[in-house]
Design an enzyme around this catalytic site. Sequence first.
Site, PDB file in Angstrom:
ATOM      1  N   HIS A 189      -9.163   5.430  -0.713  1.00 45.65           N
ATOM      2  CA  HIS A 189     -10.201   6.374  -0.300  1.00 45.65           C
ATOM      3  C   HIS A 189     -11.151   5.780   0.743  1.00 45.65           C
ATOM      4  O   HIS A 189     -11.974   6.501   1.328  1.00 45.65           O
ATOM      5  CB  HIS A 189     -11.003   6.833  -1.522  1.00 45.65           C
ATOM      6  CG  HIS A 189     -11.555   8.221  -1.392  1.00 45.65           C
ATOM      7  ND1 HIS A 189     -11.622   8.895  -0.195  1.00 45.65           N
ATOM      8  CD2 HIS A 189     -12.064   9.069  -2.326  1.00 45.65           C
ATOM      9  CE1 HIS A 189     -12.156  10.084  -0.384  1.00 45.65           C
ATOM     10  NE2 HIS A 189     -12.442  10.224  -1.666  1.00 45.65           N
ATOM     11  N   THR A 241       8.046   5.022  -4.548  1.00 49.57           N
ATOM     12  CA  THR A 241       8.513   4.624  -5.868  1.00 49.57           C
ATOM     13  C   THR A 241       8.922   5.870  -6.638  1.00 49.57           C
ATOM     14  O   THR A 241       8.356   6.949  -6.420  1.00 49.57           O
ATOM     15  CB  THR A 241       7.430   3.834  -6.635  1.00 49.57           C
ATOM     16  OG1 THR A 241       7.949   3.376  -7.883  1.00 49.57           O
ATOM     17  CG2 THR A 241       6.194   4.694  -6.889  1.00 49.57           C
TER      18      THR A 241
END
Length: 432
Positions: free
Chosen positions: A405, A352
């Site tokens: 994560h 993006t």
Amino acid sequence: MATNVVMPQMGESIAEGTIVRWIKKVGDQVDRDEPLFEISTDKVDAEIPSPGAGVLTEIKVKEGETVAVNAVVAVIGSASAADAASAGPAQASPSSGRSEMPEAAVGQPETENRKPEAESRKPEAESREPEAGGKQRTSPLVRRIAREHNVDVSQINGTGISGRVTKTDILGFIEGGGAVKAAPTPASRPAAVQHVPAFKAGERVEIVPMTIMRKKIAEHMVTSARTSPHVYSVYEVDFHHLSKLREKKKQEYERNGAKLSFTALIAKATVDAIRAFPFANASIDGDNIVYKKDINLGIAVALDQGLLVPVIRNADEKNLLGLSRAIDDLATRARSKKLSPEEVQGGTFTITNPGIFGAVYGLPLINQPQVAILGVGAIEKRVVVVENDAIAIHPTGHISLGYDHRLIDGADAGRFLTYLKQRLETFDESWM
């Protein structure tokens, strides 16, 4: 002979669509394949062409209403039929459900057009009964959210067509602290979200309903924020070498019908980085890591009413010219609402570019079920330190990696971005 216009099937998992706008009005002449109305689904917005030529004699579904796939939304007839309709009794409103059916519905058996009146007036509660065997109607996305949050879907009162449980239903259920199939651990139990009023009585406000696309973006972003523990790393890139290479090759690409943009160059370098670090091209399924063999690159496209992410399939099999053409084509058709649902599904990694609006860098949310997203900041001339501590003015920009994560650690993200930075700063003509 009249032609029924139905809500099209815009993808295997799509069961309903919302009429956003009628392009034609009752009485308008319509040609075959001419845009007739605009719809919004869970996957894409699209203009729907007319299945036949004639006059739009009846609109059965109003703007803003959601109906099931294959439901009749309008009728196209001859000019004489339209004149007769206007001269006869007043036409029932689209929401009344009492309009007469045409004599023959193209592509539908005659028996379907002659359902007993009592059957057509079944109570709404009856029309929303669960499927046989008590199984609740759900989409694959709803079932995935239910698994992730340990929710018993049968306890949710679906508001979709025929009682289907929608994303809004299940997210609202979770936010309200709804019951779950088994008591989860305290760390995983969804907390009830207290509603805080957006304004107080007497305040000067203007209330505008969300568009269909904005609602769906909101749902996807809430799901992503709940699903992935987001972490970000940001690197600065010197685009001096790449900028000179782009200027050198730009006209050559234009002669071949493509625009050599920074987005295309970054996409090519990103594909190379994903090849080197496959963890960026993966998903998490429970306790399993799913590594995707194909690199399907999503390129976010900003529209007036929101954001779409069309997907370049098998991007690793395309050279720079092929990527440039694909990006131009998908972006153009996204803005003209010509994309099919399949073209915004199946992405494995997303890029993006908030930099086109002047942002130094962005920290975007991951496009589920992916595990990483690349944000590209504005490329602008800045003062840099070059060899022998000399000062120069080079075009520079920042790239950010947002990552899940649960799978990707900071060291892994650093290796990925370091490779990508080096690839961009030393881009070779042989890679094009």
